[in-house]
Design a protein around this motif. Structure first.
Motif, PDB file in Angstrom:
ATOM      1  N   MET A 122       0.816  -1.272   0.042  1.00 47.64           N
ATOM      2  CA  MET A 122      -0.028  -0.122   0.110  1.00 47.64           C
ATOM      3  C   MET A 122       1.185   1.472  -0.022  1.00 47.64           C
ATOM      4  O   MET A 122       0.510   2.026  -0.736  1.00 47.64           O
ATOM      5  CB  MET A 122      -1.077   0.070   1.149  1.00 47.64           C
ATOM      6  N   SER A 123       1.901   1.346   0.843  1.00 43.67           N
ATOM      7  CA  SER A 123       2.775   2.454   0.627  1.00 43.67           C
ATOM      8  C   SER A 123       3.377   2.599  -0.514  1.00 43.67           C
ATOM      9  O   SER A 123       3.374   3.805  -0.878  1.00 43.67           O
ATOM     10  CB  SER A 123       3.976   2.235   1.925  1.00 43.67           C
ATOM     11  N   THR A 124       4.071   1.813  -1.296  1.00 44.00           N
ATOM     12  CA  THR A 124       4.605   1.649  -2.493  1.00 44.00           C
ATOM     13  C   THR A 124       3.600   2.252  -3.481  1.00 44.00           C
ATOM     14  O   THR A 124       3.793   3.113  -4.301  1.00 44.00           O
ATOM     15  CB  THR A 124       5.183   0.474  -3.053  1.00 44.00           C
ATOM     16  N   PHE A 125       2.361   1.669  -3.517  1.00 46.07           N
ATOM     17  CA  PHE A 125       1.374   1.994  -4.389  1.00 46.07           C
ATOM     18  C   PHE A 125       1.054   3.404  -4.312  1.00 46.07           C
ATOM     19  O   PHE A 125       0.788   4.180  -5.193  1.00 46.07           O
ATOM     20  CB  PHE A 125       0.256   1.100  -4.229  1.00 46.07           C
ATOM     21  N   SER A 163      20.956   0.979 -11.632  1.00 41.97           N
ATOM     22  CA  SER A 163      20.671   1.242 -12.876  1.00 41.97           C
ATOM     23  C   SER A 163      19.717   0.097 -13.364  1.00 41.97           C
ATOM     24  O   SER A 163      19.114   0.254 -14.413  1.00 41.97           O
ATOM     25  CB  SER A 163      22.021   0.927 -13.624  1.00 41.97           C
ATOM     26  N   ALA A 164      19.377  -0.821 -12.693  1.00 38.78           N
ATOM     27  CA  ALA A 164      18.248  -1.877 -13.109  1.00 38.78           C
ATOM     28  C   ALA A 164      16.863  -1.134 -12.558  1.00 38.78           C
ATOM     29  O   ALA A 164      16.049  -1.988 -13.007  1.00 38.78           O
ATOM     30  CB  ALA A 164      18.745  -3.197 -12.366  1.00 38.78           C
ATOM     31  N   GLY A 165      16.793  -0.159 -12.116  1.00 36.17           N
ATOM     32  CA  GLY A 165      15.303   0.211 -11.732  1.00 36.17           C
ATOM     33  C   GLY A 165      14.682   0.827 -12.976  1.00 36.17           C
ATOM     34  O   GLY A 165      15.296   1.050 -14.039  1.00 36.17           O
ATOM     35  N   ALA A 166      13.443   1.073 -12.844  1.00 36.49           N
ATOM     36  CA  ALA A 166      12.666   1.269 -14.103  1.00 36.49           C
ATOM     37  C   ALA A 166      12.690   2.653 -14.631  1.00 36.49           C
ATOM     38  O   ALA A 166      12.744   2.565 -15.712  1.00 36.49           O
ATOM     39  CB  ALA A 166      11.189   1.101 -13.577  1.00 36.49           C
ATOM     40  N   MET A 175       2.201  -2.581 -11.090  1.00 40.22           N
ATOM     41  CA  MET A 175       2.885  -4.048 -10.549  1.00 40.22           C
ATOM     42  C   MET A 175       2.326  -4.186  -9.051  1.00 40.22           C
ATOM     43  O   MET A 175       2.519  -5.308  -8.566  1.00 40.22           O
ATOM     44  CB  MET A 175       4.180  -3.745 -10.623  1.00 40.22           C
ATOM     45  N   CYS A 176       1.905  -3.213  -8.471  1.00 35.25           N
ATOM     46  CA  CYS A 176       1.502  -3.378  -6.970  1.00 35.25           C
ATOM     47  C   CYS A 176       0.201  -3.692  -6.849  1.00 35.25           C
ATOM     48  O   CYS A 176      -0.140  -3.992  -5.783  1.00 35.25           O
ATOM     49  CB  CYS A 176       1.614  -1.804  -6.321  1.00 35.25           C
ATOM     50  N   VAL A 177      -0.762  -3.544  -7.804  1.00 37.32           N
ATOM     51  CA  VAL A 177      -2.064  -3.959  -7.660  1.00 37.32           C
ATOM     52  C   VAL A 177      -2.315  -5.241  -7.141  1.00 37.32           C
ATOM     53  O   VAL A 177      -2.970  -5.873  -6.420  1.00 37.32           O
ATOM     54  CB  VAL A 177      -2.671  -3.452  -8.614  1.00 37.32           C
ATOM     55  N   PRO A 178      -1.698  -6.459  -8.093  1.00 34.97           N
ATOM     56  CA  PRO A 178      -1.751  -7.923  -7.766  1.00 34.97           C
ATOM     57  C   PRO A 178      -1.442  -8.133  -6.129  1.00 34.97           C
ATOM     58  O   PRO A 178      -2.087  -8.964  -5.609  1.00 34.97           O
ATOM     59  CB  PRO A 178      -0.814  -8.480  -8.595  1.00 34.97           C
ATOM     60  N   THR A 179      -0.342  -7.515  -5.757  1.00 38.00           N
ATOM     61  CA  THR A 179      -0.136  -7.893  -4.271  1.00 38.00           C
ATOM     62  C   THR A 179      -1.309  -7.128  -3.395  1.00 38.00           C
ATOM     63  O   THR A 179      -1.491  -7.874  -2.428  1.00 38.00           O
ATOM     64  CB  THR A 179       1.273  -6.992  -3.931  1.00 38.00           C
ATOM     65  N   SER A 201       3.133 -12.072  -8.048  1.00 39.89           N
ATOM     66  CA  SER A 201       2.882 -10.685  -7.551  1.00 39.89           C
ATOM     67  C   SER A 201       3.834 -10.131  -6.819  1.00 39.89           C
ATOM     68  O   SER A 201       4.294  -8.870  -6.710  1.00 39.89           O
ATOM     69  CB  SER A 201       1.387 -10.370  -7.024  1.00 39.89           C
ATOM     70  N   ALA A 202       4.423 -10.715  -5.932  1.00 41.74           N
ATOM     71  CA  ALA A 202       5.434 -10.564  -4.900  1.00 41.74           C
ATOM     72  C   ALA A 202       6.753  -9.970  -5.654  1.00 41.74           C
ATOM     73  O   ALA A 202       7.213  -8.920  -5.135  1.00 41.74           O
ATOM     74  CB  ALA A 202       5.690 -11.481  -3.793  1.00 41.74           C
ATOM     75  N   PRO A 203       7.219 -10.611  -6.332  1.00 42.96           N
ATOM     76  CA  PRO A 203       8.415 -10.243  -7.066  1.00 42.96           C
ATOM     77  C   PRO A 203       8.305  -8.860  -8.005  1.00 42.96           C
ATOM     78  O   PRO A 203       8.952  -7.854  -7.962  1.00 42.96           O
ATOM     79  CB  PRO A 203       8.769 -11.439  -8.011  1.00 42.96           C
ATOM     80  N   LEU A 204       7.051  -8.775  -8.565  1.00 43.47           N
ATOM     81  CA  LEU A 204       6.528  -7.453  -9.143  1.00 43.47           C
ATOM     82  C   LEU A 204       6.590  -6.375  -8.315  1.00 43.47           C
ATOM     83  O   LEU A 204       7.022  -5.341  -8.491  1.00 43.47           O
ATOM     84  CB  LEU A 204       5.135  -7.626  -9.784  1.00 43.47           C
ATOM     85  N   HIS A 205       5.944  -6.693  -7.046  1.00 42.69           N
ATOM     86  CA  HIS A 205       5.983  -5.510  -6.030  1.00 42.69           C
ATOM     87  C   HIS A 205       7.503  -5.327  -5.410  1.00 42.69           C
ATOM     88  O   HIS A 205       7.729  -4.126  -5.402  1.00 42.69           O
ATOM     89  CB  HIS A 205       4.853  -5.950  -4.918  1.00 42.69           C
ATOM     90  N   ALA A 206       8.227  -6.084  -5.416  1.00 38.89           N
ATOM     91  CA  ALA A 206       9.586  -5.774  -4.931  1.00 38.89           C
ATOM     92  C   ALA A 206      10.362  -5.131  -5.881  1.00 38.89           C
ATOM     93  O   ALA A 206      11.105  -4.316  -5.418  1.00 38.89           O
ATOM     94  CB  ALA A 206      10.317  -7.283  -4.882  1.00 38.89           C
ATOM     95  N   TYR A 207      10.091  -5.387  -7.113  1.00 41.82           N
ATOM     96  CA  TYR A 207      10.784  -4.462  -8.031  1.00 41.82           C
ATOM     97  C   TYR A 207       9.998  -3.082  -8.390  1.00 41.82           C
ATOM     98  O   TYR A 207      10.837  -2.178  -8.263  1.00 41.82           O
ATOM     99  CB  TYR A 207      10.555  -5.243  -9.649  1.00 41.82           C
ATOM    100  N   ALA A 208       8.880  -2.856  -7.910  1.00 41.25           N
ATOM    101  CA  ALA A 208       8.412  -1.524  -7.841  1.00 41.25           C
ATOM    102  C   ALA A 208       8.929  -0.730  -6.625  1.00 41.25           C
ATOM    103  O   ALA A 208       9.455   0.479  -6.747  1.00 41.25           O
ATOM    104  CB  ALA A 208       6.924  -1.735  -8.025  1.00 41.25           C
TER     105      ALA A 208
END
Length: 292
Positions: A1-4, A34-37, A56-60, A69-76
């Protein structure tokens, strides 16, 4: 929720703002950052990258397919902490917690994270989760321990006057809605010293209890004290996303599935109500219960 919320409510002109530059550019694109979006996306597509991270945060949030969904949120969370202008420590904490949870969720084969897990799974599959949760406990304990020791080493915290200066600090001080009230409260020396040292003592206690609390009552007390402390920080200093991050991390560590339904309490309450119902059927029972 915080990242979102941070990604949703702040355009790239805010997230990538640098007073020394005309255009909005990522704050860091060296090393692993440098790997950040925001580093991978061209400057003219930065807003698109932000909305992709929001998605990417919505599925989490929905609990859909934790393993994916957890790896997607981690990348965000990683992109937010690595490429944007950091205002508070919550963004960095989110990265640590979300990466740990992403590794844990790799063994979770449910399509819906709100459903109970299969208890017939091999116990060895839970070993990585236990190891990573211990690492997460050490991380949270370190957050509180460092916060307390750094404060205690500073002269204005040691003499109990720090909150008086923090309330009036123009950038990270108290919000305008509560500043006048806090200035009046903290103008009394006893209250000022108690509040200043109360923060330090509370952080020391939380650093120990995060590691030591195992039984239900100490765990829930730890969770309650932490939530209250960060709620005060949120109301006074406006650190809303930091509060959400710390509360989420503490829920992961301190909450157990059995805590949601304290059956013993409900059984005692129901037993007591049944007894009252039995007594009310006798003459004078209503008068006696009213007197009690």
């Amino acid at each position: 929720m915080s990242t979102f919320l941070v990604l949703l409510l702040n355009p790239t002109s805010v997230l990538l703002h640098d007073p020394s530059l005309v255009d909005a550019t990522p704050s860091s694109c060296t090393g692993i950052a440098s790997a950040g979006a925001f580093c991978l996306a061209p400057p003219d597509l930065a807003e698109l990258a932000r909305w992709l991270l929001v998605a990417m945060c919505v599925p989490t949030l929905l609990g859909v397919m934790p393993a994916a969904s957890a790896p997607l949120h981690a990348y965000a969370a990683f992109s937010l902490a690595s490429n944007t202008v950091g205002i508070e420590g919550g963004d960095y904490l989110e990265t640590t917690v979300s990466v740990v949870l992403a590794v844990v969720c790799c063994t979770d084969r449910r399509w819906n994270g709100w459903r109970p897990r299969d208890t017939a799974l091999p116990r060895r599959r839970n070993i990585p989760a236990h190891v990573l949760f211990l690492a997460l406990k050490a991380q949270l304990a370190y957050v509180y321990l460092e916060a307390a020791t750094v404060k205690q080493a500073h002269p204005i915290w040691a003499d109990g006057s720090a909150l008086w200066y923090w309330v009036q600090q123009p950038n990270f001080g108290a919000r305008s809605e509560v500043r006048e009230l806090l200035e009046w409260v903290l103008s009394h020396g006893t209250l000022l010293h108690a509040a200043t040292w109360g923060v330090i003592v509370t952080e020391y206690v939380l650093a120990v209890s995060v590691l030591a609390a195992r039984r239900r009552t100490p765990r829930l007390l730890t969770l309650g004290v932490s939530a209250t402390l960060h709620l005060v920080f949120s109301l006074v200093l406006g650190l809303v996303t930091f509060e959400i991050s710390m509360l989420g991390a503490m829920l992961v560590l301190m909450w157990r599935s059995g805590d949601a339904l304290p059956w013993r309490f409900f059984r005692l309450a129901r037993h007591g109500s049944d007894e009252c119902g039995d007594r009310s059927s006798h003459p004078g029972a209503l008068l006696q219960s009213t007197e009690k």
